[in-house]
Design a protein around this motif. Structure first.
Motif, PDB file in Angstrom:
ATOM      1  N   ILE A   1       0.817  -1.205   0.000  1.00 37.92           N
ATOM      2  CA  ILE A   1       0.000   0.000   0.000  1.00 37.92           C
ATOM      3  C   ILE A   1       0.856   1.263   0.000  1.00 37.92           C
ATOM      4  CG2 ILE A   1      -0.259  -0.111   2.522  1.00 37.92           C
ATOM      5  CD1 ILE A   1      -2.725   1.410  -0.050  1.00 37.92           C
ATOM      6  N   LEU A   2       1.961   1.257   0.751  1.00 38.10           N
ATOM      7  CA  LEU A   2       2.806   2.449   0.819  1.00 38.10           C
ATOM      8  C   LEU A   2       3.649   2.610  -0.441  1.00 38.10           C
ATOM      9  CD1 LEU A   2       3.830   2.337   4.577  1.00 38.10           C
ATOM     10  CD2 LEU A   2       2.115   3.787   3.490  1.00 38.10           C
ATOM     11  N   LYS A   3       4.044   1.499  -1.030  1.00 36.51           N
ATOM     12  CA  LYS A   3       4.747   1.573  -2.317  1.00 36.51           C
ATOM     13  C   LYS A   3       3.829   2.183  -3.374  1.00 36.51           C
ATOM     14  CE  LYS A   3       7.230  -1.926  -3.733  1.00 36.51           C
ATOM     15  NZ  LYS A   3       7.583  -3.327  -4.069  1.00 36.51           N
ATOM     16  N   ARG A   4       2.558   1.798  -3.311  1.00 35.46           N
ATOM     17  CA  ARG A   4       1.621   2.314  -4.314  1.00 35.46           C
ATOM     18  C   ARG A   4       1.299   3.791  -4.085  1.00 35.46           C
ATOM     19  NH1 ARG A   4      -2.638  -0.922  -3.491  1.00 35.46           N
ATOM     20  NH2 ARG A   4      -4.208   0.560  -2.804  1.00 35.46           N
ATOM     21  N   LEU A   5       1.131   4.163  -2.831  1.00 34.99           N
ATOM     22  CA  LEU A   5       0.752   5.543  -2.520  1.00 34.99           C
ATOM     23  C   LEU A   5       1.895   6.536  -2.715  1.00 34.99           C
ATOM     24  CD1 LEU A   5      -1.360   4.964   0.730  1.00 34.99           C
ATOM     25  CD2 LEU A   5      -2.228   5.819  -1.461  1.00 34.99           C
ATOM     26  N   TYR A   6       3.126   6.102  -2.327  1.00 28.75           N
ATOM     27  CA  TYR A   6       4.234   7.059  -2.274  1.00 28.75           C
ATOM     28  C   TYR A   6       5.431   6.675  -3.140  1.00 28.75           C
ATOM     29  CZ  TYR A   6       1.556   8.748   1.696  1.00 28.75           C
ATOM     30  OH  TYR A   6       0.556   9.241   2.498  1.00 28.75           O
ATOM     31  N   LYS A   7       5.306   5.591  -3.886  1.00 25.28           N
ATOM     32  CA  LYS A   7       6.370   5.166  -4.822  1.00 25.28           C
ATOM     33  C   LYS A   7       7.683   4.847  -4.119  1.00 25.28           C
ATOM     34  CE  LYS A   7       3.278   6.233  -7.888  1.00 25.28           C
ATOM     35  NZ  LYS A   7       2.383   5.168  -8.392  1.00 25.28           N
ATOM     36  N   PHE A   8       7.605   4.357  -2.877  1.00 26.84           N
ATOM     37  CA  PHE A   8       8.822   3.926  -2.196  1.00 26.84           C
ATOM     38  C   PHE A   8       9.405   2.715  -2.923  1.00 26.84           C
ATOM     39  CE2 PHE A   8       6.510   5.652   1.685  1.00 26.84           C
ATOM     40  CZ  PHE A   8       7.221   6.838   1.686  1.00 26.84           C
ATOM     41  N   LYS A   9      10.730   2.646  -2.975  1.00 28.32           N
ATOM     42  CA  LYS A   9      11.392   1.593  -3.741  1.00 28.32           C
ATOM     43  C   LYS A   9      12.370   0.796  -2.872  1.00 28.32           C
ATOM     44  CE  LYS A   9      11.137   4.164  -8.103  1.00 28.32           C
ATOM     45  NZ  LYS A   9      10.040   3.328  -8.624  1.00 28.32           N
ATOM     46  N   LYS A  10      12.618  -0.425  -3.288  1.00 28.84           N
ATOM     47  CA  LYS A  10      13.617  -1.272  -2.638  1.00 28.84           C
ATOM     48  C   LYS A  10      14.987  -0.613  -2.731  1.00 28.84           C
ATOM     49  CE  LYS A  10      15.138  -6.125  -2.465  1.00 28.84           C
ATOM     50  NZ  LYS A  10      14.854  -6.259  -1.031  1.00 28.84           N
ATOM     51  N   ASN A  11      15.796  -0.782  -1.698  1.00 25.03           N
ATOM     52  CA  ASN A  11      17.144  -0.207  -1.586  1.00 25.03           C
ATOM     53  C   ASN A  11      17.128   1.297  -1.297  1.00 25.03           C
ATOM     54  OD1 ASN A  11      18.374  -2.733  -2.114  1.00 25.03           O
ATOM     55  ND2 ASN A  11      18.134  -2.393  -4.316  1.00 25.03           N
ATOM     56  N   SER A  12      15.956   1.852  -1.016  1.00 29.03           N
ATOM     57  CA  SER A  12      15.915   3.270  -0.652  1.00 29.03           C
ATOM     58  C   SER A  12      16.363   3.485   0.794  1.00 29.03           C
ATOM     59  CB  SER A  12      14.509   3.844  -0.860  1.00 29.03           C
ATOM     60  OG  SER A  12      13.554   3.117  -0.102  1.00 29.03           O
ATOM     61  N   LEU A  13      16.286   2.410   1.616  1.00 26.13           N
ATOM     62  CA  LEU A  13      16.792   2.438   2.993  1.00 26.13           C
ATOM     63  C   LEU A  13      17.711   1.233   3.170  1.00 26.13           C
ATOM     64  CD1 LEU A  13      13.507   3.274   4.935  1.00 26.13           C
ATOM     65  CD2 LEU A  13      15.426   4.839   4.557  1.00 26.13           C
ATOM     66  N   PRO A  14      18.907   1.276   2.595  1.00 21.12           N
ATOM     67  CA  PRO A  14      19.770   0.087   2.575  1.00 21.12           C
ATOM     68  C   PRO A  14      20.158  -0.440   3.952  1.00 21.12           C
ATOM     69  CG  PRO A  14      20.962   2.040   1.824  1.00 21.12           C
ATOM     70  CD  PRO A  14      19.518   2.414   1.881  1.00 21.12           C
ATOM     71  N   ILE A  15      20.392   0.445   4.913  1.00 19.84           N
ATOM     72  CA  ILE A  15      20.773  -0.009   6.260  1.00 19.84           C
ATOM     73  C   ILE A  15      19.606  -0.736   6.916  1.00 19.84           C
ATOM     74  CG2 ILE A  15      21.456   0.735   8.570  1.00 19.84           C
ATOM     75  CD1 ILE A  15      22.955   3.068   7.239  1.00 19.84           C
ATOM     76  N   THR A  16      18.433  -0.122   6.889  1.00 24.31           N
ATOM     77  CA  THR A  16      17.239  -0.732   7.477  1.00 24.31           C
ATOM     78  C   THR A  16      16.927  -2.067   6.816  1.00 24.31           C
ATOM     79  OG1 THR A  16      16.297   1.433   8.014  1.00 24.31           O
ATOM     80  CG2 THR A  16      14.770  -0.423   7.894  1.00 24.31           C
TER      81      THR A  16
END
Length: 306
Positions: free
Chosen positions: A258-273
């Motif tokens: 749902i958050l990827k769809r709403l805000y276009k968050f992508k894999k590897n955008s938070l590499p440490i986490t």
């Protein structure tokens, strides 16, 4: 400061959290902005907060991950005061942690506690907020009663609201357990110390050390594998012998569909986490476990990993 939000407002949050943290921001009309977590304690990282903060930032949500109060908490508090933004504490894995004489829930403008069935104190469902801000307290009381004017003798509704009242039965269950909280936490911290002592020399994992056991509630006991590729196999072997170890937040919040769809968050955008959460295993640490149970878990984990 106003309670209301608009689409330009942003709240900085970690991604090692339940979807509810981000969804609360979204449903309020604001936008979640994800910051990295610290490798030291797995809580939101102050340095990445500083990189992400802008004039759109209305607040920071500090998640006390697994019941741990980060040693960065005072710096985060000071940053919020300086920027004149809210600090919201997510205390779902608490309560009862203490850092430099202050209990979890006493650092921010608002503290949110959970009484879901898996928590240290439970009513089966529900939660509460704690605040010293009268404006916030009055709004919250009104909101839970459909937006009623809490000072009016007549039926008047002055805020948008919902029916989110806790039942008396839930409240009684919680009040009864509150009397045992110190005992629950003493046992959990004893269990955590046993884990530390038994696993500290195991070279294929890393432990999240704390200076003082009272700094955490040890909702669960985390270990970090050196190699994420072996986690699935390790968990499978533990489950086969009845040790219900698990993971946390797979996938992390920013990669939930749902958050990827709403805000276009992508894999590897938070590499440490993403890296840390791919390697974490949480061992049971609850108050029903005895010393022999903890030592058995440690023995089997060492055998499986080695």
């Amino acid at each position: 400061k106003s309670i209301s939000t608009n689409p330009k407002d942003e709240f900085i949050i970690p991604s090692q959290t339940f979807i509810a943290t981000a969804m609360a921001v979204h449903l309020s009309g604001a936008k979640p902005v994800f910051a990295e977590i610290s490798k030291k304690d797995l809580c939101i990282d102050i340095d990445d907060i500083k990189r992400k903060i802008t004039n759109k930032t209305k607040g920071i949500i500090l998640v006390h991950f697994l019941g741990l109060i980060t040693e960065q908490v005072e710096e985060i508090v000071e940053l919020c005061r300086k920027k004149k933004i809210y600090l919201i504490e997510d205390c779902a894995h608490g309560p009862g942690s203490i850092f430099r004489g202050r209990q979890m829930g006493n650092f921010g403008d608002i503290a949110c506690f959970s009484f879901y069935s898996s928590k240290i104190i439970t009513g089966g469902e529900g939660g509460l907020i704690a605040t010293n801000n009268k404006m916030i307290a009055n709004f919250a009381k009104s909101f839970q009663y459909r937006g009623a004017d809490i000072y009016s003798r007549n039926e008047r509704y002055v805020n948008p609201g919902r029916n989110v009242r806790m039942t008396e039965i839930n409240a009684l269950l919680i009040r009864k357990q509150l009397k045992n909280l110190k005992k629950f936490l003493k046992t959990r911290r004893t269990n955590a110390k046993l884990y530390f002592n038994a696993l500290i020399e195991l070279k294929k994992i890393n432990l999240i050390n704390v200076k003082n056991l009272s700094q955490s509630t040890f909702w669960k006991f985390p270990v970090l594998l050196n190699n994420s590729s072996k986690r699935k196999n390790i968990l499978m072997k533990l489950h086969k012998i009845g040790i219900m170890a698990d993971t946390t937040y797979t996938p992390p919040a920013h990669l939930q569909p749902i958050l990827k769809r709403l805000y276009k968050f992508k894999k590897n955008s938070l590499p440490i986490t993403e890296n840390i959460l791919s390697r974490i295993i949480c061992l049971p640490c609850h108050q029903s476990l005895e010393k022999k149970d903890i030592l058995y878990v440690c023995q089997k984990l060492i055998e499986i990993i080695d």
